[in-house]
Design an enzyme around this catalytic site. Structure first.
Site, PDB file in Angstrom:
ATOM      1  N   SER A  52       5.241  -9.431 -16.537  1.00 29.43           N
ATOM      2  CA  SER A  52       6.263  -8.382 -16.525  1.00 29.43           C
ATOM      3  C   SER A  52       6.571  -7.881 -17.938  1.00 29.43           C
ATOM      4  O   SER A  52       6.380  -8.587 -18.926  1.00 29.43           O
ATOM      5  CB  SER A  52       7.552  -8.906 -15.894  1.00 29.43           C
ATOM      6  OG  SER A  52       7.305  -9.433 -14.612  1.00 29.43           O
TER       7      SER A  52
HETATM    8  N1  SAH Z   1       7.104 -13.423 -13.467  1.00 27.17           N
HETATM    9  C1  SAH Z   1       5.718 -13.115 -13.709  1.00 27.17           C
HETATM   10  C2  SAH Z   1       5.365 -11.801 -13.080  1.00 27.17           C
HETATM   11  C3  SAH Z   1       4.127 -11.917 -12.268  1.00 27.17           C
HETATM   12  S1  SAH Z   1       3.744 -10.522 -11.249  1.00 27.17           S
HETATM   13  C4  SAH Z   1       5.404 -13.154 -15.166  1.00 27.17           C
HETATM   14  O1  SAH Z   1       6.346 -13.182 -15.954  1.00 27.17           O
HETATM   15  O2  SAH Z   1       4.244 -13.190 -15.531  1.00 27.17           O
HETATM   16  C5  SAH Z   1       4.287 -11.110  -9.672  1.00 27.17           C
HETATM   17  C6  SAH Z   1       3.592 -12.315  -9.127  1.00 27.17           C
HETATM   18  O3  SAH Z   1       4.110 -12.524  -7.811  1.00 27.17           O
HETATM   19  C7  SAH Z   1       2.075 -12.207  -8.970  1.00 27.17           C
HETATM   20  O4  SAH Z   1       1.450 -13.250  -9.661  1.00 27.17           O
HETATM   21  C8  SAH Z   1       1.851 -12.329  -7.446  1.00 27.17           C
HETATM   22  O5  SAH Z   1       0.673 -13.037  -7.099  1.00 27.17           O
HETATM   23  C9  SAH Z   1       3.096 -13.109  -7.021  1.00 27.17           C
HETATM   24  N2  SAH Z   1       3.465 -13.000  -5.615  1.00 27.17           N
HETATM   25  C10 SAH Z   1       3.385 -11.925  -4.790  1.00 27.17           C
HETATM   26  N3  SAH Z   1       3.847 -12.250  -3.569  1.00 27.17           N
HETATM   27  C11 SAH Z   1       4.205 -13.554  -3.602  1.00 27.17           C
HETATM   28  C12 SAH Z   1       4.762 -14.473  -2.659  1.00 27.17           C
HETATM   29  N4  SAH Z   1       5.022 -14.113  -1.389  1.00 27.17           N
HETATM   30  N5  SAH Z   1       5.031 -15.729  -3.077  1.00 27.17           N
HETATM   31  C13 SAH Z   1       4.775 -16.143  -4.350  1.00 27.17           C
HETATM   32  N6  SAH Z   1       4.248 -15.321  -5.285  1.00 27.17           N
HETATM   33  C14 SAH Z   1       3.976 -14.040  -4.922  1.00 27.17           C
END
Ligand code: SAH
Length: 201
Positions: A52
């Site tokens: 993010s």
């Molecule tokens: N907080 C992270 C942002 C990652 S983007 C950072 O700082 O890097 C969002 C993430 O949510 C992705 O890796 C995606 O695979 C995950 N995601 C999507 N749906 C999900 C679910 N139902 N349960 C767990 N993770 C999920």
């Protein structure tokens, strides 16, 4: 990053600014993107997912209103960056990711931060560790994820982007005896939350 992208844009909580200063973002981006680690943007981390934007990470942390010692759930571990920042602000951080390879990599990076990483559908929350004082969701949901709301303590906060796959409003929701109270909404763009309480894969 902290002064220009965060403080000047209105992040005022000094604990949040200190946490953002304490966690090196370059540890959470792929090696070939290290030179862009402090860009004012989300960056690709593989599997079609992103780390993010720093402002969004800080904004989510600020909206969770943490004072230290709380139990927190981070949904969508991704790179682990948000979870690492949360570990500086709360007592016990659980983070859940649906993509196993990302969870494994993040698990290694997050070990020194004391974050517990789980693999699974985060829309189901983590009933065995509930209730949480705060839940942060880093992926876009089509509607309020009921199960996550139910796993909040009374007065606990849920921060979640709600909208379409393309654009959303980051909603700050407080659990109250009368039901979910929306404190604030901020326009945003996140990758989709995929699962039982989210979008289809
Ligand atoms: N907080 C992270 C942002 C990652 S983007 C950072 O700082 O890097 C969002 C993430 O949510 C992705 O890796 C995606 O695979 C995950 N995601 C999507 N749906 C999900 C679910 N139902 N349960 C767990 N993770 C999920």
């Amino acid at each position: 990053m902290v002064e220009e992208q965060l403080r000047l844009r209105g992040i005022a909580n000094e604990r949040v600014l200190a946490a953002m200063r304490a966690v090196p973002r370059e540890l959470f981006v792929p090696p070939e993107l290290r030179g862009r680690a402090y860009d004012d943007a989300a960056l690709p981390i593989g599997e079609g997912q992103t780390i993010s934007q720093p402002y969004m990470v800080a904004r989510i942390c600020e909206e969770l209103d943490l004072h230290g010692g709380e139990r927190v759930l981070d949904v969508g571990t991704g790179s682990g960056y948000q979870a690492a920042v949360l570990s500086q602000l709360a007592g016990d951080v659980h983070s859940i990711e649906r993509i196993e390879s990302l969870a494994a990599e993040a698990g290694e990076r997050l070990a020194p931060f004391g974050v517990h990483v789980h693999v699974g559908d985060g829309t189901r929350g983590l009933p065995e560790h509930a209730p949480f004082a705060a839940v942060a969701v880093a992926a876009a949901a089509p509607h309020l994820p009921e199960t996550l709301y139910e796993q909040l303590e009374l007065r606990g906060r849920l921060v979640v982007p709600i909208g379409s796959r393309r654009e959303q409003l980051l909603q700050v929701i407080v659990r109250s005896p009368e039901g979910p109270a929306v404190l604030r909404t901020v326009p945003c763009r996140f990758v989709p939350l995929v699962g039982e309480g989210g979008f289809r894969a």
